[in-house]
Design a protein around this motif. Structure first.
Motif, short mmCIF file in Angstrom:
data_model
loop_
_atom_site.label_atom_id
_atom_site.label_comp_id
_atom_site.label_asym_id
_atom_site.label_seq_id
_atom_site.Cartn_x
_atom_site.Cartn_y
_atom_site.Cartn_z
N ILE A 27 -15.21 -12.64 -5.54
CA ILE A 27 -15.52 -11.24 -5.24
C ILE A 27 -14.23 -10.60 -4.75
O ILE A 27 -13.48 -11.20 -3.99
CB ILE A 27 -16.62 -11.17 -4.17
CG1 ILE A 27 -17.92 -11.77 -4.74
CG2 ILE A 27 -16.84 -9.73 -3.72
CD1 ILE A 27 -18.99 -11.98 -3.70
N LEU A 28 -13.96 -9.37 -5.19
CA LEU A 28 -12.71 -8.70 -4.84
C LEU A 28 -12.96 -7.43 -4.05
O LEU A 28 -13.81 -6.62 -4.42
CB LEU A 28 -11.94 -8.36 -6.13
CG LEU A 28 -10.59 -7.68 -5.95
CD1 LEU A 28 -9.59 -8.61 -5.29
CD2 LEU A 28 -10.07 -7.19 -7.29
N TYR A 29 -12.23 -7.29 -2.97
CA TYR A 29 -12.26 -6.10 -2.13
C TYR A 29 -10.87 -5.48 -2.13
O TYR A 29 -9.88 -6.17 -2.34
CB TYR A 29 -12.62 -6.46 -0.68
CG TYR A 29 -13.95 -7.11 -0.52
CD1 TYR A 29 -15.09 -6.35 -0.24
CD2 TYR A 29 -14.11 -8.49 -0.62
CE1 TYR A 29 -16.33 -6.94 -0.08
CE2 TYR A 29 -15.34 -9.09 -0.47
CZ TYR A 29 -16.45 -8.31 -0.20
OH TYR A 29 -17.67 -8.91 -0.04
N ILE A 30 -10.80 -4.19 -1.87
CA ILE A 30 -9.50 -3.54 -1.69
C ILE A 30 -9.45 -3.08 -0.23
O ILE A 30 -10.42 -2.57 0.31
CB ILE A 30 -9.27 -2.37 -2.67
CG1 ILE A 30 -7.84 -1.91 -2.61
CG2 ILE A 30 -10.24 -1.24 -2.44
CD1 ILE A 30 -7.42 -1.01 -3.76
N ALA A 31 -8.31 -3.36 0.41
CA ALA A 31 -8.10 -2.96 1.80
C ALA A 31 -7.12 -1.80 1.81
O ALA A 31 -6.01 -1.92 1.33
CB ALA A 31 -7.56 -4.12 2.61
N GLU A 32 -7.56 -0.67 2.35
CA GLU A 32 -6.72 0.51 2.40
C GLU A 32 -6.54 0.93 3.86
O GLU A 32 -7.51 0.96 4.63
CB GLU A 32 -7.35 1.65 1.62
CG GLU A 32 -7.54 1.33 0.15
CD GLU A 32 -8.28 2.42 -0.59
OE1 GLU A 32 -7.61 3.29 -1.15
OE2 GLU A 32 -9.51 2.38 -0.59
N LYS A 33 -5.32 1.21 4.24
CA LYS A 33 -5.04 1.67 5.60
C LYS A 33 -5.73 3.01 5.84
O LYS A 33 -5.71 3.89 4.99
CB LYS A 33 -3.54 1.85 5.82
CG LYS A 33 -2.75 0.56 5.71
CD LYS A 33 -2.87 -0.26 6.95
CE LYS A 33 -1.95 -1.46 6.85
NZ LYS A 33 -2.26 -2.48 7.79
N ILE A 34 -6.30 3.16 7.01
CA ILE A 34 -6.89 4.43 7.40
C ILE A 34 -5.75 5.29 7.92
O ILE A 34 -4.98 4.87 8.79
CB ILE A 34 -7.99 4.23 8.47
CG1 ILE A 34 -9.14 3.40 7.86
CG2 ILE A 34 -8.48 5.56 9.00
CD1 ILE A 34 -10.22 3.03 8.84
N LYS A 35 -5.60 6.48 7.38
CA LYS A 35 -4.46 7.34 7.68
C LYS A 35 -4.28 7.62 9.16
O LYS A 35 -3.17 7.66 9.66
CB LYS A 35 -4.58 8.66 6.92
CG LYS A 35 -4.43 8.50 5.43
CD LYS A 35 -4.58 9.82 4.73
CE LYS A 35 -4.50 9.61 3.23
NZ LYS A 35 -4.70 10.86 2.50
N ASP A 36 -5.35 7.84 9.88
CA ASP A 36 -5.25 8.20 11.29
C ASP A 36 -5.00 7.01 12.21
O ASP A 36 -4.68 7.21 13.37
CB ASP A 36 -6.53 8.92 11.74
CG ASP A 36 -6.75 10.22 10.99
OD1 ASP A 36 -5.76 10.75 10.45
OD2 ASP A 36 -7.89 10.68 10.93
N ASN A 37 -5.16 5.80 11.71
CA ASN A 37 -5.01 4.62 12.55
C ASN A 37 -4.34 3.52 11.73
O ASN A 37 -4.97 2.89 10.89
CB ASN A 37 -6.37 4.16 13.06
CG ASN A 37 -6.25 3.10 14.11
OD1 ASN A 37 -5.28 2.34 14.17
ND2 ASN A 37 -7.26 3.02 14.97
N LYS A 38 -3.08 3.25 11.98
CA LYS A 38 -2.32 2.29 11.19
C LYS A 38 -2.80 0.86 11.34
O LYS A 38 -2.50 0.01 10.52
CB LYS A 38 -0.84 2.37 11.54
CG LYS A 38 -0.22 3.68 11.12
CD LYS A 38 1.25 3.70 11.38
CE LYS A 38 1.80 5.05 10.93
NZ LYS A 38 3.24 5.08 10.97
N LYS A 39 -3.57 0.57 12.38
CA LYS A 39 -4.05 -0.80 12.59
C LYS A 39 -5.39 -1.07 11.92
O LYS A 39 -5.78 -2.21 11.77
CB LYS A 39 -4.16 -1.09 14.09
CG LYS A 39 -2.82 -1.13 14.78
CD LYS A 39 -2.96 -1.52 16.21
CE LYS A 39 -1.58 -1.55 16.87
NZ LYS A 39 -1.68 -1.97 18.26
N LYS A 40 -6.09 -0.04 11.51
CA LYS A 40 -7.41 -0.22 10.90
C LYS A 40 -7.33 -0.07 9.39
O LYS A 40 -6.52 0.68 8.87
CB LYS A 40 -8.41 0.78 11.47
CG LYS A 40 -8.78 0.50 12.91
CD LYS A 40 -9.92 1.35 13.33
CE LYS A 40 -10.31 1.01 14.75
NZ LYS A 40 -11.46 1.80 15.20
#
Length: 98
Positions: A27-40
């Motif tokens: 199963i494949l997921y994509i992880a994208e940085k949340i613009k307002d929070n660089k750690k999430k």
């Protein structure tokens, strides 16, 4: 079987990630940085090898891709021109996708 992973590379490499996951039935997921929070990161399911084309097509649509049943195997295509989405990798040594 039963593996999963997430993908953090550029979206233009998504075809390679899908073929890699498909080949090992992961199963494949994509992880994208949340613009307002660089750690999430926002984690989104984009491909499941055990689901049918209809389910995967809904997951792949935001990335301009869809799946169809080919003559022998399922195929990954670009929505914009219906062309076969090819991986930049050499797949000659990998098992055929089914």
């Amino acid at each position: 079987m039963g593996d999963s992973g997430y993908f953090t590379e550029r979206k233009d490499n998504i075809v390679n990630a899908i073929y890699s996951a498909w080949n090992i039935e992961a199963i494949l997921y994509i992880a994208e940085k949340i613009k307002d929070n660089k750690k999430k990161e926002k984690i989104t399911l984009i491909f499941s090898p055990h689901e049918d084309n209809e389910v995967n097509n809904e997951l792949l649509k935001p990335y301009g891709l869809y799946m169809v049943d080919g003559e022998r195997y399922r195929e990954l295509h670009w929505i914009k021109d219906r062309s076969l989405a090819r991986s930049p990798n050499n797949w000659s040594e990998l098992k055929l996708l089914n």
